[in-house]
Write an enzyme that holds these catalytic residues in place. Structure first.
Site, mmCIF file in Angstrom:
data_model
loop_
_atom_site.group_PDB
_atom_site.id
_atom_site.type_symbol
_atom_site.label_atom_id
_atom_site.label_comp_id
_atom_site.label_asym_id
_atom_site.label_seq_id
_atom_site.Cartn_x
_atom_site.Cartn_y
_atom_site.Cartn_z
ATOM 1 N N LYS A 170 -0.702 2.912 0.214
ATOM 2 C CA LYS A 170 0.610 3.110 -0.438
ATOM 3 C C LYS A 170 0.300 3.248 -1.932
ATOM 4 C CE LYS A 170 3.580 1.723 -2.673
ATOM 5 N NZ LYS A 170 3.948 2.347 -3.985
ATOM 6 N N GLY A 201 5.825 5.970 -1.343
ATOM 7 C CA GLY A 201 7.091 5.245 -1.356
ATOM 8 C C GLY A 201 7.164 4.250 -2.491
ATOM 9 N N GLY A 203 7.396 0.566 -4.348
ATOM 10 C CA GLY A 203 6.708 -0.707 -4.165
ATOM 11 C C GLY A 203 7.512 -1.727 -3.370
ATOM 12 N N PRO A 204 8.743 -2.034 -3.816
ATOM 13 C CA PRO A 204 9.505 -3.076 -3.115
ATOM 14 C C PRO A 204 9.941 -2.668 -1.702
ATOM 15 C CG PRO A 204 10.338 -2.711 -5.344
ATOM 16 C CD PRO A 204 9.392 -1.593 -5.057
ATOM 17 N N GLY A 207 5.710 -0.604 -0.134
ATOM 18 C CA GLY A 207 4.615 -1.519 -0.500
ATOM 19 C C GLY A 207 4.801 -2.870 0.168
ATOM 20 N N GLU A 245 -6.517 -7.239 -7.715
ATOM 21 C CA GLU A 245 -7.115 -6.745 -8.952
ATOM 22 C C GLU A 245 -5.970 -6.651 -9.952
ATOM 23 O OE1 GLU A 245 -9.547 -5.909 -11.373
ATOM 24 O OE2 GLU A 245 -10.479 -5.671 -9.406
ATOM 25 N N CYS A 279 -6.896 -1.782 -17.307
ATOM 26 C CA CYS A 279 -6.766 -3.236 -17.147
ATOM 27 C C CYS A 279 -7.919 -3.978 -17.822
ATOM 28 C CB CYS A 279 -6.645 -3.612 -15.678
ATOM 29 S SG CYS A 279 -7.850 -2.790 -14.642
ATOM 30 N N GLU A 371 -0.633 -8.883 -21.611
ATOM 31 C CA GLU A 371 -1.175 -7.536 -21.416
ATOM 32 C C GLU A 371 -0.119 -6.519 -21.853
ATOM 33 O OE1 GLU A 371 -1.826 -6.038 -17.335
ATOM 34 O OE2 GLU A 371 -3.812 -5.460 -18.042
HETATM 35 P P1 NAD Z 1 3.177 -2.852 -10.241
HETATM 36 O O1 NAD Z 1 2.383 -4.064 -9.987
HETATM 37 O O2 NAD Z 1 4.663 -2.935 -10.112
HETATM 38 O O3 NAD Z 1 2.709 -1.652 -9.284
HETATM 39 C C1 NAD Z 1 1.422 -1.529 -8.685
HETATM 40 C C2 NAD Z 1 1.572 -1.083 -7.228
HETATM 41 O O4 NAD Z 1 2.277 -2.090 -6.497
HETATM 42 C C3 NAD Z 1 2.382 0.212 -7.038
HETATM 43 O O5 NAD Z 1 1.859 0.943 -5.956
HETATM 44 C C4 NAD Z 1 3.760 -0.319 -6.669
HETATM 45 O O6 NAD Z 1 4.510 0.594 -5.934
HETATM 46 C C5 NAD Z 1 3.389 -1.529 -5.833
HETATM 47 N N1 NAD Z 1 4.442 -2.554 -5.746
HETATM 48 C C6 NAD Z 1 5.415 -2.849 -6.655
HETATM 49 N N2 NAD Z 1 6.196 -3.842 -6.183
HETATM 50 C C7 NAD Z 1 5.723 -4.179 -4.967
HETATM 51 C C8 NAD Z 1 6.106 -5.140 -3.981
HETATM 52 N N3 NAD Z 1 7.142 -5.959 -4.171
HETATM 53 N N4 NAD Z 1 5.381 -5.220 -2.847
HETATM 54 C C9 NAD Z 1 4.324 -4.422 -2.635
HETATM 55 N N5 NAD Z 1 3.929 -3.488 -3.523
HETATM 56 C C10 NAD Z 1 4.612 -3.370 -4.669
HETATM 57 O O7 NAD Z 1 2.783 -2.333 -11.662
HETATM 58 P P2 NAD Z 1 3.621 -1.340 -12.618
HETATM 59 O O8 NAD Z 1 5.075 -1.706 -12.668
HETATM 60 O O9 NAD Z 1 3.295 0.028 -12.234
HETATM 61 O O10 NAD Z 1 2.983 -1.715 -14.019
HETATM 62 C C11 NAD Z 1 3.439 -2.904 -14.663
HETATM 63 C C12 NAD Z 1 2.330 -3.602 -15.370
HETATM 64 O O11 NAD Z 1 1.269 -3.910 -14.456
HETATM 65 C C13 NAD Z 1 1.621 -2.796 -16.439
HETATM 66 O O12 NAD Z 1 2.301 -2.798 -17.633
HETATM 67 C C14 NAD Z 1 0.311 -3.493 -16.517
HETATM 68 O O13 NAD Z 1 0.408 -4.636 -17.317
HETATM 69 C C15 NAD Z 1 0.029 -3.909 -15.111
HETATM 70 N N6 NAD Z 1 -0.887 -2.974 -14.417
HETATM 71 C C16 NAD Z 1 -2.151 -3.372 -14.203
HETATM 72 C C17 NAD Z 1 -3.022 -2.515 -13.572
HETATM 73 C C18 NAD Z 1 -4.426 -2.884 -13.299
HETATM 74 O O14 NAD Z 1 -5.253 -2.003 -13.122
HETATM 75 N N7 NAD Z 1 -4.757 -4.139 -13.200
HETATM 76 C C19 NAD Z 1 -2.609 -1.249 -13.181
HETATM 77 C C20 NAD Z 1 -1.283 -0.879 -13.402
HETATM 78 C C21 NAD Z 1 -0.438 -1.766 -14.006
#
Ligand code: NAD
Length: 464
Positions: A170, A201, A203-204, A207, A245, A279, A371
């Site tokens: 996903k 799709g 995340g919420p 995912g 991660e 990150c 971050e």
């Molecule tokens: P996020 O954690 O919301 O999204 C990452 C992934 O998780 C996406 O595929 C998303 O669709 C999915 N996701 C979101 N909510 C979910 C849920 N409830 N259940 C399962 N999957 C879910 O991150 P974001 O909103 O895209 O970015 C927000 C912050 O996250 C950034 O500002 C940054 O600080 C951090 N970030 C870190 C990394 C990293 O490499 N560690 C990468 C992207 C973002």
């Protein structure tokens, strides 16, 4: 590339069960570049069933044959590098040279490393009178972010395939086209149907359905700490393995004898790469009091090279831009000295943020603790080496870092005391075989190389 209007499940593109879609926008000019289906629990269930059906056959495939399929995947990714780079630029907004040199090239190297590891890894070992079998964990639910869209997919899928696992991916909603291109590459490489499946799709919705699905044996997630913590809780409740991660707030520690100009220039380049959306970026630069102003001046001069729209792209979307600008405002409010940049948008169109340099940042400030995920660098002053170590270790994160000193031994001695998963010594270069992952709230588990492969295995001991 042209967007697919279905999901890649069981070796074919199938229509999505619902009609919802995700609109993909180019962050550099805010133009729509495509639409992909926004899957729901039904699509996830179809994909997990396809993966479960494919698992026994793939798990029983000799490692040398799995290696040959992964090598074929590497070759397709290599052959399609231009298209990959253009797709990443279209949906992430990164300048094309960066898309070519990193976003398209790194996954080829990582896929290649797993083609070799699948062939050479010891899937069996002898311990006294036991034969220990390293067997695939099962079906993997992979949830990836947008910042290195293809790298993060390959860093999960390639080791999972090498281990003999089947995968449901996903990808992030901002960068689904790169994920569709990856699914095309899997298909072209001739992987058996169902071994890899893609559900685009939200995340919420998709995912969460994937993380909660009882047919998933391991959830591998990269993204924010908040979502990672939730996924970890769901997985633990189901006694399911999880790899997380998460974020970082890494320190670039410049010790008194170091080559200051080099350490500052490499440090600024590290933060500016990918518009600060890395990150493991070294977003806190630590300099001794004596050379502090010289370091700030060098950093300001280095910043001049990063012109928005040329060397540096936008951030991924309007929400991230608002978030980064909010942090810049917070830095000013809390008393940091704004040396370059600021919260104003540098361009009328596109989600650009001004590259921003803060000096006189103290360890307790929000910009030194949280971050930011944008092109923002904080320079902190330390009194002595113990103070530098306290500051370097003084956040909830521990993903990466750098140490610069007069000689490698001095830098290594400091790095040994850092609470972090990766440290570059005097500009040591990136190694795609080195384990990558976090201490503290930066995560659980490791990616890349043999340690990344081990995450997808479980052991069975036979006593003879
Ligand atoms: P996020 O954690 O919301 O999204 C990452 C992934 O998780 C996406 O595929 C998303 O669709 C999915 N996701 C979101 N909510 C979910 C849920 N409830 N259940 C399962 N999957 C879910 O991150 P974001 O909103 O895209 O970015 C927000 C912050 O996250 C950034 O500002 C940054 O600080 C951090 N970030 C870190 C990394 C990293 O490499 N560690 C990468 C992207 C973002």
């Amino acid at each position: 590339m042209k967007a697919h209007d279905g999901m890649y499940i069981g070796g074919e593109w199938r229509p999505a069960r619902g009609r919802d879609t995700i609109t993909v926008v180019n962050p550099a000019d805010e133009q729509v570049v495509g639409h992909v289906p926004a899957g729901g629990a039904g699509d996830v269930d179809d994909a997990v069933r396809a993966a479960r059906a494919a698992l026994p056959g793939w798990a029983a495939t000799p490692p040398a044959e799995r290696a040959a399929r992964i090598a074929a995947l590497r070759d397709v990714l290599a052959a399609r590098q231009d298209e990959i780079a253009e797709t990443v630029t279209a949906e992430l907004g990164s300048p094309l040279p960066l898309s070519r040199s990193v976003h398209a090239a790194l996954p080829v190297a990582v896929a290649g490393s797993y083609a070799e590891l699948a062939a050479s890894y010891a899937f069996e070992e002898t311990l006294g009178n036991s034969t220990v079998l390293h067997e695939p964990i099962g079906v993997v639910g992979a949830i990836t972010p947008w910042n290195y869209p293809l790298h993060q997919i390959v860093a999960k899928v390639a080791p999972a395939l090498a281990a003999g696992c089947a995968v449901v991916l996903k990808p992030a909603e901002d960068t689904p086209l790169t994920a569709q291109l990856f699914a095309e590459a899997v298909h072209e490489a001739g992987l058996p149907a169902g071994v890899f499946n893609l559900v685009t799709g939200l995340g919420p919705v998709a995912g969460q359905a994937l993380a909660e699905h009882e047919g998933v044996d391991l959830v591998s997630f990269t993204g924010s700490t908040a979502v990672g913590a939730r996924i970890g809780a769901v997985a633990s409740a189901a006694v399911k393995r999880v790899a997380l991660e998460l974020g970082g707030k890494s320190a670039n520690v410049i010790l008194p004898g170091a080559d200051l100009a080099r350490a500052v220039n490499v440090g600024v380049a590290n933060v500016m790469a990918n518009s600060g959306q890395t990150c493991s970026a070294w977003t806190r630069m630590l300099v001794d009091a004596e050379r502090y102003e010289e370091a700030v001046a060098l950093a300001a001069a280095a910043f001049a090279k990063y012109v928005p729209g040329e060397r540096i792209g936008p951030v991924v979307n309007a929400k991230q831009r608002a978030r980064v600008r909010g942090y810049i405002e917070k830095g000013v409010e809390e008393g940091a000295r704004l040396v370059v940049g600021g919260p104003e948008a540098p361009m009328e169109r596109g989600y650009y943020v001004s590259p921003t340099l803060f000096a006189d940042v103290t360890p307790d400030m929000t910009v030194a603790q949280e971050e930011i995920f944008g092109p923002v660098l904080c320079v902190l002053r330390y009194e002595d080496v113990e103070d530098a170590l306290r500051i370097a270790n003084g956040t909830v994160y521990g993903l990466a870092g750098a140490v610069w000193a007069a000689d490698d031994a001095e830098a290594v001695a400091f790095a040994r005391r850092m609470d972090t998963g990766q440290v570059d010594i005097n500009g040591g270069r990136f190694n795609p075989l080195a384990p990558f992952g976090g201490y503290k709230r930066s995560g659980v588990g490791r990616e890349l190389g043999p340690h990344g492969l081990a995450e997808y295995l479980q052991t069975k001991s036979l006593q003879l």
